[in-house]
Enzyme design. Structure first.
Site, PDB file in Angstrom:
ATOM      1  N   ALA A  41      11.189  40.639  11.796  1.00 19.24           N
ATOM      2  CA  ALA A  41       9.922  40.437  12.436  1.00 19.24           C
ATOM      3  C   ALA A  41       9.551  39.267  13.314  1.00 19.24           C
ATOM      4  O   ALA A  41       8.850  39.275  14.312  1.00 19.24           O
ATOM      5  CB  ALA A  41       8.937  40.709  11.372  1.00 19.24           C
ATOM      6  N   ASP A  62      21.413  38.880  18.914  1.00 19.14           N
ATOM      7  CA  ASP A  62      22.305  38.392  17.650  1.00 19.14           C
ATOM      8  C   ASP A  62      22.310  36.780  18.001  1.00 19.14           C
ATOM      9  O   ASP A  62      22.598  36.172  19.175  1.00 19.14           O
ATOM     10  CB  ASP A  62      23.707  39.022  17.762  1.00 19.14           C
ATOM     11  CG  ASP A  62      24.226  38.618  16.405  1.00 19.14           C
ATOM     12  OD1 ASP A  62      23.904  39.040  15.377  1.00 19.14           O
ATOM     13  OD2 ASP A  62      25.195  37.614  16.186  1.00 19.14           O
TER      14      ASP A  62
HETATM   15  P1  ITT Z   1      18.816  41.542  13.034  1.00 17.49           P
HETATM   16  O1  ITT Z   1      20.337  41.652  12.803  1.00 17.49           O
HETATM   17  O2  ITT Z   1      18.139  42.730  12.530  1.00 17.49           O
HETATM   18  O3  ITT Z   1      18.367  41.290  14.329  1.00 17.49           O
HETATM   19  P2  ITT Z   1      19.067  39.179  11.703  1.00 17.49           P
HETATM   20  O4  ITT Z   1      17.930  37.969  11.040  1.00 17.49           O
HETATM   21  O5  ITT Z   1      20.039  39.459  10.575  1.00 17.49           O
HETATM   22  O6  ITT Z   1      18.191  40.310  12.046  1.00 17.49           O
HETATM   23  P3  ITT Z   1      21.236  37.881  13.259  1.00 17.49           P
HETATM   24  O7  ITT Z   1      22.247  38.830  12.409  1.00 17.49           O
HETATM   25  O8  ITT Z   1      21.163  37.722  14.699  1.00 17.49           O
HETATM   26  O9  ITT Z   1      19.610  38.342  12.824  1.00 17.49           O
HETATM   27  O10 ITT Z   1      21.013  36.434  12.349  1.00 17.49           O
HETATM   28  C1  ITT Z   1      20.316  35.635  12.977  1.00 17.49           C
HETATM   29  C2  ITT Z   1      19.944  34.529  11.835  1.00 17.49           C
HETATM   30  O11 ITT Z   1      20.210  33.250  12.483  1.00 17.49           O
HETATM   31  C3  ITT Z   1      18.628  34.298  11.418  1.00 17.49           C
HETATM   32  O12 ITT Z   1      18.409  35.129  10.259  1.00 17.49           O
HETATM   33  C4  ITT Z   1      18.179  33.020  11.318  1.00 17.49           C
HETATM   34  O13 ITT Z   1      18.901  32.595   9.961  1.00 17.49           O
HETATM   35  C5  ITT Z   1      19.044  32.306  12.345  1.00 17.49           C
HETATM   36  N1  ITT Z   1      18.450  32.088  13.470  1.00 17.49           N
HETATM   37  C6  ITT Z   1      18.477  32.739  14.719  1.00 17.49           C
HETATM   38  N2  ITT Z   1      17.473  32.413  15.602  1.00 17.49           N
HETATM   39  C7  ITT Z   1      16.855  31.835  14.907  1.00 17.49           C
HETATM   40  C8  ITT Z   1      15.841  30.830  15.288  1.00 17.49           C
HETATM   41  O14 ITT Z   1      15.313  31.169  16.607  1.00 17.49           O
HETATM   42  N3  ITT Z   1      15.209  29.820  14.338  1.00 17.49           N
HETATM   43  C9  ITT Z   1      15.746  29.633  13.154  1.00 17.49           C
HETATM   44  N4  ITT Z   1      16.913  30.240  12.701  1.00 17.49           N
HETATM   45  C10 ITT Z   1      17.455  31.345  13.694  1.00 17.49           C
END
Ligand code: ITT
Length: 200
Positions: A11, A69
């Site tokens: 979210a 991602d």
């Molecule tokens: P979806 O795959 O459902 O999109 P996810 O959270 O598992 O959700 P990812 O596999 O892309 O998504 O993992 C991204 C992780 O990287 C996220 O859970 C954070 O721990 C970190 N991350 C990515 N962007 C970030 C941001 O803007 N600020 C802080 N942490 C971030």
């Protein structure tokens, strides 16, 4: 109005996309489609995983699908947590557990270990099982010694972008979006988004 399905269950990502894209976009994410099977993100790169998510979802649901991602690369950890950012401390790990693990791994490298790092984001836009666009963005900074701030999510309290004295979690969403990896990637993708510009 342009309808866009964000292929995420996170979210926080959807909230950032809403701020970045503005009111002419109607966003929905996978929380509205709980029946869809979890996608196995086994790509070696952010772009590969974003592609996997975008294609899997766009084969099952109509309309424009945008997958994100993203993650954090820390130089003295050889680029970790990288594509494993969401599950660094184990499958289903909380953001706090992931942050604790990151600080613990850095502490093992000693007080003089480089703390340089970058967030990376790959965005893939797809429709009906076809990739329409891939855009990437990154933002460089350093890992602070103690978490600071309560905005944002994930590793935000540990990441201080170059040139600023606040962590991402101490910045307003507007400022984070203006410089973030996600904001940079979306700036490249946004001109392609108006439905009329994308060939059917
Ligand atoms: P979806 O795959 O459902 O999109 P996810 O959270 O598992 O959700 P990812 O596999 O892309 O998504 O993992 C991204 C992780 O990287 C996220 O859970 C954070 O721990 C970190 N991350 C990515 N962007 C970030 C941001 O803007 N600020 C802080 N942490 C971030």
């Amino acid at each position: 109005m342009i309808s866009l399905l964000i292929a995420t269950r996170n979210a926080h990502k959807t909230r950032e996309f809403a701020g970045l894209l503005g009111p002419e976009f109607v966003l929905e994410d996978l929380r509205s489609h709980p029946h869809l099977a979890e996608v196995v993100e086994d790509g070696a790169t952010f772009a590969a995983n974003a592609r996997i998510k975008a294609l899997a979802v766009s084969r099952q649901l109509p309309g424009l699908v945008l997958a994100d991602d993203s993650g954090l690369e820390v130089d003295s950890l050889g680029g970790a947590p990288g594509v494993f950012s969401a599950r660094y401390a184990g499958l289903g790990a909380t953001d706090e557990a992931n942050r604790r693990k990151l600080l613990a791994e850095l502490a093992k490298r000693g007080p003089d270990a480089a703390r340089t790092a970058r967030f990376r984001c790959a965005l893939v836009l797809a429709r009906d099982g076809h990739v329409l666009a891939i855009c990437e963005g990154s933002v460089a900074g350093e890992i602070v010694r103690q978490a600071r701030g309560s905005a944002g999510f994930g590793y935000d309290p540990l990441f201080q972008p170059n040139g600023l004295s606040e962590t991402f979690a101490e910045l307003s969403p507007v400022v984070k979006n203006a410089i973030s990896h996600r904001g940079c990637a979306l700036t490249k993708l946004k001109p392609l988004l108006p439905a009329g510009d994308i060939p059917k």
